[in-house]
Design a protein around this motif. Structure first.
Motif, mmCIF file in Angstrom:
data_model
loop_
_atom_site.group_PDB
_atom_site.id
_atom_site.type_symbol
_atom_site.label_atom_id
_atom_site.label_comp_id
_atom_site.label_asym_id
_atom_site.label_seq_id
_atom_site.Cartn_x
_atom_site.Cartn_y
_atom_site.Cartn_z
ATOM 1 N N UNK A 267 0.708 -1.359 0.133
ATOM 2 C CA UNK A 267 0.007 -0.572 0.218
ATOM 3 C C UNK A 267 1.572 1.453 0.258
ATOM 4 N N UNK A 268 0.104 2.283 -0.188
ATOM 5 C CA UNK A 268 0.636 3.696 -0.549
ATOM 6 C C UNK A 268 1.332 3.387 1.051
ATOM 7 N N UNK A 269 2.643 5.311 1.272
ATOM 8 C CA UNK A 269 2.665 5.346 2.456
ATOM 9 C C UNK A 269 1.224 5.532 3.709
ATOM 10 N N UNK A 270 2.547 4.492 5.195
ATOM 11 C CA UNK A 270 0.559 4.182 6.268
ATOM 12 C C UNK A 270 1.302 5.105 7.366
ATOM 13 N N UNK A 271 0.656 6.557 7.518
ATOM 14 C CA UNK A 271 1.307 6.965 8.544
ATOM 15 C C UNK A 271 0.399 6.994 9.688
ATOM 16 N N UNK B 163 -8.521 9.709 -0.339
ATOM 17 C CA UNK B 163 -8.015 10.710 0.025
ATOM 18 C C UNK B 163 -6.671 11.137 0.409
ATOM 19 N N UNK B 164 -6.349 11.899 -0.555
ATOM 20 C CA UNK B 164 -4.728 11.401 -0.365
ATOM 21 C C UNK B 164 -4.205 12.308 0.811
ATOM 22 N N UNK B 165 -2.924 12.027 1.780
ATOM 23 C CA UNK B 165 -2.210 12.634 2.978
ATOM 24 C C UNK B 165 -3.032 12.372 4.324
ATOM 25 N N UNK B 166 -3.343 11.583 4.146
ATOM 26 C CA UNK B 166 -4.359 11.271 5.918
ATOM 27 C C UNK B 166 -3.396 10.942 6.821
ATOM 28 N N UNK B 167 -3.098 11.395 7.796
ATOM 29 C CA UNK B 167 -1.754 11.673 8.431
ATOM 30 C C UNK B 167 -2.801 10.754 10.235
ATOM 31 N N UNK B 168 -3.638 11.019 10.617
ATOM 32 C CA UNK B 168 -4.290 10.880 11.773
ATOM 33 C C UNK B 168 -5.591 9.781 11.917
ATOM 34 N N UNK B 169 -5.869 9.324 12.346
ATOM 35 C CA UNK B 169 -7.828 8.485 12.211
ATOM 36 C C UNK B 169 -7.909 7.984 13.626
ATOM 37 N N UNK B 170 -7.700 9.689 14.798
ATOM 38 C CA UNK B 170 -8.515 9.261 16.418
ATOM 39 C C UNK B 170 -10.014 8.408 15.845
ATOM 40 N N UNK B 171 -9.744 7.141 16.944
ATOM 41 C CA UNK B 171 -11.313 6.832 16.743
ATOM 42 C C UNK B 171 -12.192 6.883 17.903
ATOM 43 N N UNK B 172 -13.185 7.530 18.138
ATOM 44 C CA UNK B 172 -14.004 7.277 18.972
ATOM 45 C C UNK B 172 -15.623 7.494 19.024
ATOM 46 N N UNK B 173 -16.347 7.006 20.175
ATOM 47 C CA UNK B 173 -17.573 7.674 19.632
ATOM 48 C C UNK B 173 -18.186 8.848 19.856
ATOM 49 N N UNK B 174 -17.867 9.695 18.308
ATOM 50 C CA UNK B 174 -18.356 11.020 18.449
ATOM 51 C C UNK B 174 -19.934 10.984 18.292
ATOM 52 N N UNK B 175 -20.396 10.636 17.422
ATOM 53 C CA UNK B 175 -22.506 10.529 17.884
ATOM 54 C C UNK B 175 -22.827 10.225 19.089
ATOM 55 N N UNK B 176 -21.852 9.163 19.915
ATOM 56 C CA UNK B 176 -22.606 8.922 21.403
ATOM 57 C C UNK B 176 -23.965 8.091 21.087
ATOM 58 N N UNK B 177 -23.912 6.943 20.005
ATOM 59 C CA UNK B 177 -24.588 6.439 19.444
ATOM 60 C C UNK B 177 -24.183 4.349 19.917
ATOM 61 N N UNK B 178 -23.285 4.392 20.774
ATOM 62 C CA UNK B 178 -22.660 3.470 21.531
ATOM 63 C C UNK B 178 -21.349 2.238 20.162
ATOM 64 N N UNK B 179 -21.239 2.960 19.417
ATOM 65 C CA UNK B 179 -20.565 2.642 18.661
ATOM 66 C C UNK B 179 -19.144 2.939 17.874
#
Length: 506
Positions: A244-248, A294-310
């Motif tokens: 794959x292309x460069x993983x950040x 999309x090119x240039x993705x640096x970070x992928x922070x994971x969280x339940x941003x909409x508070x629906x339990x997933x």
């Protein structure tokens, strides 16, 4: 309907006769500057000559003011000793004796890509986890206390060596700080980030490493996701994703609700990239799929941003565009794309994205650093450099506010610096205008009832800092600061690969 975007822009036959561009004299007149322009250029030239004769050198300035240190908060700065690391297989290949290659004095670029304050071994104490793209290693440093420095006044010690000892002693208040190294992984080309997680549920903390494959821009299939599985003897290396292309960045989460951990993968690439999902199939087997192109993705922070339990996935895009996206999970591992933030200023230079509930209202926000200004012509502070708070207002609405200003901001970390119960923000700069020695490289922005108007200096040196994290390194219950340096090519600044700022009690 015509294929032309602007039908009215086509010249009429009459206009074509007036502006006959086949006539050289007409073309010459159209490109000849008017008299006012000529006079302005001449005036600028005269002023430049006058300034030169008077000894006044023009310089770039910034609207960002000089910051002062907070009188009640102090740190002791300590550099980690980054030893030269030579892989055993390389030493064996060329037949070198142990220590022979390490003893060679060869200059190398400082390329620390990430630092974290995290408990790597699960003993309840934080370590400093360092991704080093000049040595191609991931190493954990465990703090083991300090002792008083005893200067060596022996007869064989030169004046220069004694001066160096005294200078080092003065920097650390006469103390030597002791560390133990644990090698997590080696022989990977440009590790960008390391994530500590128990990937197989055996109770041992493993490390997942995002590998760029090349520190320079590239769309080649050279990126990897590597797993260093903790064993009794050390760490076993496994390849989870390659070609794959460069993983950040890689972040874990049980996205499909089946009880095991999947992985969200940020593929930076160069002109091509995106967010990929590695679905955990068991026995260290993962199924790869694309979630966002999309090119240039640096970070992928994971969280339940909409508070629906997933668990949902955030993503910062900083190549062709400057955007923040969310991948909304339906609870079964199916994702819908939502754009949360975008700007028409393509020069802001996003440096990263951190999930932090800055206002402590129970809804997870983002901190977005911006100031990656390494493009030609943008190597100085700009008014829009600093930290953007993307405040989660609910229902996938995020409100953007610039809460910290620092030229060349590349990374941000939340921390309760003043111990008043709320989160402040620590910022580091990679490419500020360091010709001015007053310009800072590390500051903290004070939170006062969710207002961020006070900026406090931590340090003006070292410079060219690309990564920062906050946490309790020495076990005193107070957050310390760790920074990592990434030397810009051809720069001549002093080397300080990893610096720890031990917070003093107040």
């Amino acid at each position: 309907m015509s294929d032309s975007p602007l039908e009215s822009d086509k010249p009429t036959p009459e206009a074509a006769k007036v502006a006959d561009l086949s006539d050289y004299s007409v073309v010459s007149r159209r490109h000849r500057p008017d008299m006012l322009t000529v006079l302005l250029v001449c005036a600028a030239g005269v002023l430049a000559v006058v300034w030169g004769l008077m000894g006044i050198a023009p310089s770039l300035t910034s609207e960002i003011r000089v910051f002062q240190a907070h009188p009640r908060h102090r740190w002791t700065a300590v550099d980690l000793e980054i030893k030269k690391y030579i892989p055993a297989q390389l030493r064996d290949l060329i037949g070198a004796t142990p220590g022979e290659l390490e003893a060679i004095d060869d200059p190398h670029e400082v390329r620390i890509t990430n630092v974290q304050v995290v408990d790597v071994d699960g003993d309840g104490m934080n370590d400093v986890l360092v991704c080093n793209a000049s040595q191609n290693t991931v190493i954990a440093y465990t703090y083991e206390g300090k002792k008083t420095i005893e200067p060596d006044f022996g007869e064989d010690v030169s004046v220069e060596e004694l001066q160096a000892q005294m200078a080092k002693s003065a920097e650390t208040n006469g103390m030597e700080y002791l560390w133990q190294e644990t090698l997590i992984g080696e022989s990977m080309v440009a590790p960008a980030h390391a994530t500590v997680v128990d990937i197989n549920g055996d109770g041992k903390l493993d490390v997942v490493v995002s590998v760029l494959g090349n520190i320079m821009p590239s769309d080649e299939l050279i990126g990897e996701v590597l797993l260093f599985l903790k064993t009794e003897e050390g760490y076993d290396r496994h390849v989870l994703l390659s070609d794959v292309r460069r993983v950040a960045d890689v972040q874990p989460g049980d996205f499909d609700g089946d009880g095991d951990l999947d992985l969200a993968v940020a593929v930076f690439g160069y002109a091509r990239g995106g967010v990929r999902l590695l679905e955990n199939l068991g026995d260290l087997e993962f199924r790869d799929s694309s979630l966002l192109d999309r090119p240039g993705v640096i970070h992928v922070p994971v969280h339940d941003y909409d508070l629906d339990g997933d668990l949902d996935i955030g993503a910062i895009v900083t190549q062709d565009e400057e955007e923040v996206w969310a991948l909304e999970n339906d609870g079964s591992g199916n994702f819908s794309r939502r754009i949360l933030y975008e700007t028409d200023n393509y020069d802001v230079g996003g440096g990263g994205l951190v999930a932090a509930d800055l206002d402590q209202d129970g809804k997870m926000d983002f901190l977005m650093s911006q100031g990656d200004n390494l493009e030609f012509g943008h190597g100085w502070p700009m008014p829009y450099h600093g930290c953007v708070w993307l405040r989660n207002k609910g229902d996938w609405t995020f409100e953007a506010e610039l809460i910290g200003k620092l030229g060349g901001t590349y990374a941000a970390s939340p921390s309760d610096v003043d111990a008043d119960g709320d989160l402040d923000v620590v910022l580091v700069s990679m490419s500020n205008d360091y010709a001015n020695p007053q310009n800072p490289s590390v500051i903290w922005v004070e939170n006062e009832d969710n207002q961020f108007n006070k900026h406090h200096l931590i340090a003006r040196q070292p410079v060219e800092l690309i990564t920062v994290d906050c946490g309790d390194v020495d076990g005193d219950g107070i957050d310390d600061i760790v920074t990592g340096q990434f030397r810009i090519p051809l720069s001549v600044v002093p080397d300080h690969p990893v610096r720890v700022w031990f917070k003093e009690e107040f």
